[in-house]
Design a protein around this motif. Sequence first.
Motif, mmCIF file in Angstrom:
data_model
loop_
_atom_site.group_PDB
_atom_site.id
_atom_site.type_symbol
_atom_site.label_atom_id
_atom_site.label_comp_id
_atom_site.label_asym_id
_atom_site.label_seq_id
_atom_site.Cartn_x
_atom_site.Cartn_y
_atom_site.Cartn_z
ATOM 1 N N LEU A 55 20.060 -32.006 -1.741
ATOM 2 C CA LEU A 55 18.742 -32.609 -1.915
ATOM 3 C C LEU A 55 17.728 -31.833 -1.085
ATOM 4 N N PRO A 56 16.727 -31.214 -1.715
ATOM 5 C CA PRO A 56 15.743 -30.432 -0.952
ATOM 6 C C PRO A 56 15.018 -31.278 0.098
ATOM 7 N N GLY A 57 14.833 -30.684 1.281
ATOM 8 C CA GLY A 57 14.120 -31.364 2.362
ATOM 9 C C GLY A 57 14.960 -32.339 3.150
ATOM 10 N N SER A 58 16.263 -32.487 2.808
ATOM 11 C CA SER A 58 17.126 -33.439 3.514
ATOM 12 C C SER A 58 18.006 -32.717 4.518
ATOM 13 N N GLU A 60 20.971 -32.035 4.151
ATOM 14 C CA GLU A 60 21.954 -31.210 3.446
ATOM 15 C C GLU A 60 21.301 -30.002 2.785
ATOM 16 N N ASP A 61 20.034 -29.773 3.069
ATOM 17 C CA ASP A 61 19.308 -28.648 2.486
ATOM 18 C C ASP A 61 19.633 -27.380 3.271
ATOM 19 N N PRO A 62 20.334 -26.416 2.676
ATOM 20 C CA PRO A 62 20.708 -25.198 3.425
ATOM 21 C C PRO A 62 19.503 -24.331 3.785
ATOM 22 N N VAL A 63 18.386 -24.486 3.061
ATOM 23 C CA VAL A 63 17.184 -23.728 3.415
ATOM 24 C C VAL A 63 16.678 -24.147 4.797
ATOM 25 N N LEU A 64 16.986 -25.377 5.184
ATOM 26 C CA LEU A 64 16.549 -25.891 6.482
ATOM 27 C C LEU A 64 17.640 -25.799 7.549
ATOM 28 N N PHE A 82 32.963 -19.066 8.464
ATOM 29 C CA PHE A 82 31.918 -18.051 8.375
ATOM 30 C C PHE A 82 30.556 -18.744 8.204
ATOM 31 N N PRO A 83 29.624 -18.510 9.107
ATOM 32 C CA PRO A 83 28.314 -19.162 8.996
ATOM 33 C C PRO A 83 27.441 -18.510 7.929
ATOM 34 N N THR A 84 26.513 -19.280 7.396
ATOM 35 C CA THR A 84 25.488 -18.769 6.478
ATOM 36 C C THR A 84 24.125 -19.175 7.040
ATOM 37 N N SER A 85 23.322 -18.185 7.363
ATOM 38 C CA SER A 85 22.048 -18.433 8.023
ATOM 39 C C SER A 85 21.040 -19.079 7.076
ATOM 40 N N ALA A 86 20.238 -20.028 7.621
ATOM 41 C CA ALA A 86 19.223 -20.711 6.815
ATOM 42 C C ALA A 86 18.165 -19.745 6.302
ATOM 43 N N ARG A 87 17.896 -18.675 7.036
ATOM 44 C CA ARG A 87 16.854 -17.732 6.637
ATOM 45 C C ARG A 87 17.186 -16.994 5.352
ATOM 46 N N ASP A 88 18.489 -16.931 4.991
ATOM 47 C CA ASP A 88 18.899 -16.221 3.779
ATOM 48 C C ASP A 88 19.082 -17.149 2.584
ATOM 49 N N TRP A 89 18.794 -18.447 2.758
ATOM 50 C CA TRP A 89 18.883 -19.396 1.657
ATOM 51 C C TRP A 89 17.507 -19.553 0.999
ATOM 52 N N THR A 90 17.499 -19.660 -0.338
ATOM 53 C CA THR A 90 16.271 -19.934 -1.087
ATOM 54 C C THR A 90 16.559 -21.007 -2.127
ATOM 55 N N VAL A 91 15.502 -21.657 -2.615
ATOM 56 C CA VAL A 91 15.629 -22.682 -3.642
ATOM 57 C C VAL A 91 14.506 -22.492 -4.653
ATOM 58 N N ASN A 92 14.784 -22.783 -5.919
ATOM 59 C CA ASN A 92 13.741 -22.643 -6.934
ATOM 60 C C ASN A 92 12.725 -23.784 -6.829
ATOM 61 N N THR A 93 11.654 -23.691 -7.584
ATOM 62 C CA THR A 93 10.563 -24.676 -7.476
ATOM 63 C C THR A 93 10.994 -26.073 -7.903
ATOM 64 N N LEU A 94 11.983 -26.173 -8.768
ATOM 65 C CA LEU A 94 12.459 -27.484 -9.209
ATOM 66 C C LEU A 94 13.478 -28.092 -8.245
ATOM 67 N N GLY A 95 13.965 -27.282 -7.304
ATOM 68 C CA GLY A 95 14.947 -27.792 -6.350
ATOM 69 C C GLY A 95 16.319 -27.994 -6.956
ATOM 70 N N THR A 96 16.620 -27.224 -8.002
ATOM 71 C CA THR A 96 17.912 -27.397 -8.688
ATOM 72 C C THR A 96 18.863 -26.227 -8.490
ATOM 73 N N ARG A 151 26.396 -31.944 3.645
ATOM 74 C CA ARG A 151 27.139 -31.988 2.370
ATOM 75 C C ARG A 151 28.268 -30.962 2.397
ATOM 76 N N ARG A 152 29.444 -31.367 1.865
ATOM 77 C CA ARG A 152 30.590 -30.464 1.801
ATOM 78 C C ARG A 152 31.142 -30.427 0.381
#
Length: 297
Positions: A55-58, A60-64, A82-96, A151-152
């Motif tokens: 869910l974007p903005g929550s 569980e949002d990997p962008v955050l 293995f970690p995944t940095s938030a700076r390398d995550w992106t989401v489309n405008t619909l949040g899907t 989220r897992r």
Amino acid sequence: MRSRLACLAVVLLVVVLASARAADVRLAGSKLLLRKSPASERLILVARDGVIAPLPGSTEDPVLVGGELVISNPTTGERARFPTSARDWTVNTLGTIFRFQNHLQSGPGSEVRTIVIKNRGKLKISARALGITLDEETQQALSVVMRTGTRRYCFLFGGRIGKDKPGRFVAHKAPAPDVCPPVLAGPSTTTTTRPPGPRPTTTSTRPSTPTTSSTTSTVQPPTTTSTSTTSSTTMPTVATTTSTRPPTTSTTRVPTTTTTTTTEPSCSFRGNSCKGRCPAGRRCESLFGRFCACLLD
């Protein structure tokens, strides 16, 4: 008043527990490939059904909040994170659709290369490190967990296994696991662990006799080459001398044989008379007018 507060607390507790349970998404896996060689490592995971995007903005949002990939072997107890940095995550405008594209090319944090999470679509993960040895005769089953904040996404590949041998594991159409693995405590770091107890080791015993190594050199005669070969520090030094001599030529002398040729008497018709050479005391005469012979004087 107190009863109303108590009811509100119960409702909040139920909501929190339901949210915690909903954060674990158990998914059926379409494909899992792990390959390991001295030159490279690779992991590919694909799931096509039942994927729910964060869910974007929550929380569980990997962008955050970023996330991590966890690989484990339930049989041996090995586990890698293995970690995944938030700076390398992106989401489309619909949040899907969420995408991870690692900007690091090497070093810690560069293990996971790409991740795609599409709501009601697919989940795909690509990594160039495994973190587990993959050196057992068979793995039997491997667990993969992709976490984005709270989220897992949980997978267990152990059903239809195509290849299961040291350095390679391929499985298809794995059903969703009954439960997700327990939450791992501690920061997201790349680790590999095994169950307590030493691993079997192989001891190589060398013979106590010195090892002598000889070197053969091609030398033009009549040069003599001395080759000195030294073993390890615990072995005595052995010197080997190779002498190359020109080949021995044997000459066989054959005695000289003197051959004396004796000319036989020759007495024959020459014209109408007998002529020729005869031994001493004889002369060449006609015999009966038909033959020539050496007759006594």
